[in-house]
Design a protein around this motif. Structure first.
Motif, PDB file in Angstrom:
ATOM      1  N   HIS A  65       5.350   8.625   2.196  1.00 52.15           N
ATOM      2  CA  HIS A  65       4.573   7.413   2.458  1.00 52.15           C
ATOM      3  C   HIS A  65       5.540   6.321   2.908  1.00 52.15           C
ATOM      4  CE1 HIS A  65       1.119   8.992  -0.098  1.00 52.15           C
ATOM      5  NE2 HIS A  65       2.144   9.735  -0.505  1.00 52.15           N
ATOM      6  N   LEU A  66       5.356   5.833   4.124  1.00 56.28           N
ATOM      7  CA  LEU A  66       6.158   4.735   4.651  1.00 56.28           C
ATOM      8  C   LEU A  66       5.368   3.441   4.425  1.00 56.28           C
ATOM      9  CD1 LEU A  66       7.325   6.386   8.012  1.00 56.28           C
ATOM     10  CD2 LEU A  66       8.479   6.407   5.784  1.00 56.28           C
ATOM     11  N   MET A  67       5.773   2.654   3.433  1.00 59.99           N
ATOM     12  CA  MET A  67       4.984   1.524   2.978  1.00 59.99           C
ATOM     13  C   MET A  67       5.227   0.305   3.860  1.00 59.99           C
ATOM     14  SD  MET A  67       3.412   3.085   0.672  1.00 59.99           S
ATOM     15  CE  MET A  67       2.475   1.751  -0.070  1.00 59.99           C
ATOM     16  N   GLU A  68       4.211  -0.060   4.616  1.00 59.96           N
ATOM     17  CA  GLU A  68       4.338  -1.112   5.626  1.00 59.96           C
ATOM     18  C   GLU A  68       3.778  -2.439   5.115  1.00 59.96           C
ATOM     19  OE1 GLU A  68       2.208   0.614   8.887  1.00 59.96           O
ATOM     20  OE2 GLU A  68       3.988   1.636   9.652  1.00 59.96           O
ATOM     21  N   SER A  69       4.465  -3.510   5.483  1.00 57.82           N
ATOM     22  CA  SER A  69       3.993  -4.857   5.156  1.00 57.82           C
ATOM     23  C   SER A  69       4.817  -5.854   5.956  1.00 57.82           C
ATOM     24  CB  SER A  69       4.164  -5.137   3.656  1.00 57.82           C
ATOM     25  OG  SER A  69       5.535  -5.282   3.327  1.00 57.82           O
ATOM     26  N   GLU A  70       4.502  -7.122   5.791  1.00 55.51           N
ATOM     27  CA  GLU A  70       5.388  -8.156   6.330  1.00 55.51           C
ATOM     28  C   GLU A  70       6.748  -8.015   5.666  1.00 55.51           C
ATOM     29  OE1 GLU A  70       4.643 -10.338   8.748  1.00 55.51           O
ATOM     30  OE2 GLU A  70       2.627  -9.453   8.933  1.00 55.51           O
TER      31      GLU A  70
END
Length: 245
Positions: free
Chosen positions: A36-41
């Motif tokens: 899981h590549l956890m994306e966010s700002e």
């Protein structure tokens, strides 16, 4: 006649060796992993680093997984990519404060990382991609790559949360809490520099497979890549159980 029988015996031995080699080549225990590549700002560290999710699917498939398989070849365990998910973090009420807590978390005076940050990391995971307790006992392992998981931390096997292991693609473990830098994808196994993302994931999966910090200068400690005989036996037994072999 004796020469004839000698030739037959040699040919039979060669055939047996070839069969054994074929069997040995097929002995790898295949375990499924979902990344899981956890994306966010970008997460902003107090010392200035803007920590974004920079690891790509290509990095996982072409660099991280091959290195993990090289490391775990000691136990004849092979990690198979079940899936790679570009997963936006869950933006619930108060998630910004939780991220700030994670970014500022530190180890205590005895060197233990702050356990309070683990449920906060767990809350940022999308429930639709989590596995149930029953599923987690089977052949599926989860690795969540976050931008950062806390000061001087690089990875955690989250025991209370079904071993949804977490790692950070930014770290300041190597510089003892200074400005975080991008984690190395790999490094030479013969020359430990500061621990790579592939090594950290391999280490945390070692915990999932039943291993503890029971050695010096090895995969399951702060430095090194080796597994000892006892660790190979324990991890192989658990891998066989999980895979159904």
């Amino acid at each position: 006649m004796k020469i004839f029988y000698s030739i037959i015996i040699v040919l039979l031995l060669i055939g047996c060796n070839e069969d054994n080699n074929s069997l040995n080549a097929e002995e790898n225990i295949k375990l499924n992993i979902r990344v899981h590549l956890m994306e966010s700002e970008a997460w902003i560290h107090p010392l200035g680093s803007e920590m974004n999710m920079w690891v790509t699917e290509s990095d996982v498939r072409q660099t991280i997984i091959p290195e993990m398989n090289s490391i775990w070849s000691q136990a004849k365990i092979e990690w198979m990519v079940e899936g790679i998910i570009n997963e936006p973090i869950v933006e619930y009420n108060g998630f910004e404060e939780d991220i700030e807590y994670i970014i500022n978390s530190e180890r205590d005076d005895e060197g233990r990382s702050d356990p309070a940050r683990l449920p906060l990391l767990y809350n940022l995971m999308n429930p639709s991609y989590l596995s149930s307790e029953i599923e987690l006992e089977k052949n599926l392992f989860h690795i969540y790559i976050f931008p950062f998981i806390g000061n001087t931390s690089q990875g955690n096997a989250m025991n209370p949360y079904g071993f949804h292991s977490v790692v950070g693609c930014w770290t300041n473990k190597h510089n003892r809490g200074e400005n975080p830098e991008k984690t190395l994808l790999t490094e030479p196994q013969t020359e430990f520099v500061r621990g790579s993302l592939a090594r950290t994931i391999s280490h945390e999966l070692g915990h999932v497979l039943g291993l503890s910090h029971s050695c010096n200068n090895c995969l399951m400690y702060s430095r090194g890549y080796e597994l000892n005989v006892a660790q190979i036996v324990i991890s192989t037994e658990e891998a066989r159980r999980r895979s159904g072999v």
